[in-house]
Motif scaffolding. Structure first.
Motif, PDB file in Angstrom:
ATOM      1  N   GLU A 165      20.948 -60.688  14.888  1.00 46.64           N
ATOM      2  CA  GLU A 165      20.541 -59.637  15.819  1.00 46.64           C
ATOM      3  C   GLU A 165      20.022 -58.423  15.053  1.00 46.64           C
ATOM      4  O   GLU A 165      19.027 -57.810  15.438  1.00 46.64           O
ATOM      5  N   ARG A 166      20.690 -58.086  13.952  1.00 47.67           N
ATOM      6  CA  ARG A 166      20.233 -56.968  13.112  1.00 47.67           C
ATOM      7  C   ARG A 166      18.820 -57.229  12.592  1.00 47.67           C
ATOM      8  O   ARG A 166      17.956 -56.354  12.623  1.00 47.67           O
TER       9      ARG A 166
ATOM     10  N   LYS B 218      16.554 -59.154  13.904  1.00 51.21           N
ATOM     11  CA  LYS B 218      15.617 -59.082  15.033  1.00 51.21           C
ATOM     12  C   LYS B 218      15.253 -57.627  15.339  1.00 51.21           C
ATOM     13  O   LYS B 218      14.072 -57.294  15.499  1.00 51.21           O
ATOM     14  N   GLU B 219      16.262 -56.745  15.406  1.00 55.34           N
ATOM     15  CA  GLU B 219      16.007 -55.340  15.699  1.00 55.34           C
ATOM     16  C   GLU B 219      15.188 -54.675  14.598  1.00 55.34           C
ATOM     17  O   GLU B 219      14.254 -53.916  14.874  1.00 55.34           O
ATOM     18  N   ARG B 220      15.528 -54.968  13.345  1.00 58.47           N
ATOM     19  CA  ARG B 220      14.798 -54.360  12.225  1.00 58.47           C
ATOM     20  C   ARG B 220      13.373 -54.898  12.138  1.00 58.47           C
ATOM     21  O   ARG B 220      12.458 -54.173  11.767  1.00 58.47           O
ATOM     22  N   THR B 221      13.166 -56.156  12.495  1.00 59.44           N
ATOM     23  CA  THR B 221      11.821 -56.730  12.493  1.00 59.44           C
ATOM     24  C   THR B 221      10.934 -55.968  13.483  1.00 59.44           C
ATOM     25  O   THR B 221       9.794 -55.626  13.169  1.00 59.44           O
ATOM     26  N   GLN B 222      11.479 -55.696  14.656  1.00 59.85           N
ATOM     27  CA  GLN B 222      10.718 -54.943  15.660  1.00 59.85           C
ATOM     28  C   GLN B 222      10.417 -53.527  15.163  1.00 59.85           C
ATOM     29  O   GLN B 222       9.312 -53.027  15.338  1.00 59.85           O
ATOM     30  N   ALA B 223      11.392 -52.896  14.524  1.00 61.09           N
ATOM     31  CA  ALA B 223      11.193 -51.535  14.036  1.00 61.09           C
ATOM     32  C   ALA B 223      10.167 -51.491  12.902  1.00 61.09           C
ATOM     33  O   ALA B 223       9.307 -50.613  12.864  1.00 61.09           O
TER      34      ALA B 223
END
Length: 142
Positions: free
Chosen positions: A90-91, A93-98
């Motif tokens: 999940e981390r 995934k979130e960092r990829t988007q950021a």
């Protein structure tokens, strides 16, 4: 034997950190900005990520200008290892988007993040050298 394996895994992973994390300051060949993320004055990784009770962690990350990071977790059960792996996914995934809009060149590092576990140890690495990191993690975990 389990403690020796965890110690060896952690030691080798930290030794490999130098080859995984490189962040030059202004292109002048400056020092790496890798630094421990665990600071007694700050929230612990267990609280930040919602890690299972009893989880131990050591984590290093490049400065905010890079997605690269390395962490080794020790957990108490296979269920806890799966929980940590899910939280790390999940981390990522979130960092990829950021990073997609902030620093798109780092997105492949995140897309190839290494999340490996065996027994009570979970290794997490985001690096441009993800193939080497994956091989090293698998070799360390057996």
């Amino acid at each position: 034997m389990k403690n020796i394996k965890a110690f060896l895994c952690l030691t080798l992973a930290l030794c490999a950190l130098g080859s995984f994390v490189s962040c030059k300051n202004g292109g002048d060949g400056g020092e790496s900005t890798a630094a421990p993320t665990e600071n007694p004055a700050q929230t612990s990784p267990r609280e930040t990520l919602g890690l299972p009770e009893g989880t131990k962690c050591i984590a290093y990350a490049a400065g905010g200008a890079s997605a690269e990071e390395l962490a080794v977790f020790t957990v108490q059960s296979d269920a806890d290892a799966q929980s940590v792996k899910s939280l790390l996914a999940e981390r990522v995934k979130e960092r990829t988007q950021a990073f997609a809009t902030y620093k798109p060149d780092d997105v492949p590092k995140l897309e190839n993040a290494v999340i490996e576990s065996n027994g009570g140890t979970v290794i997490f690495c985001v690096s441009g050298s993800w193939k080497e990191a994956s091989a090293l993690a698998k070799g360390l975990l057996g």
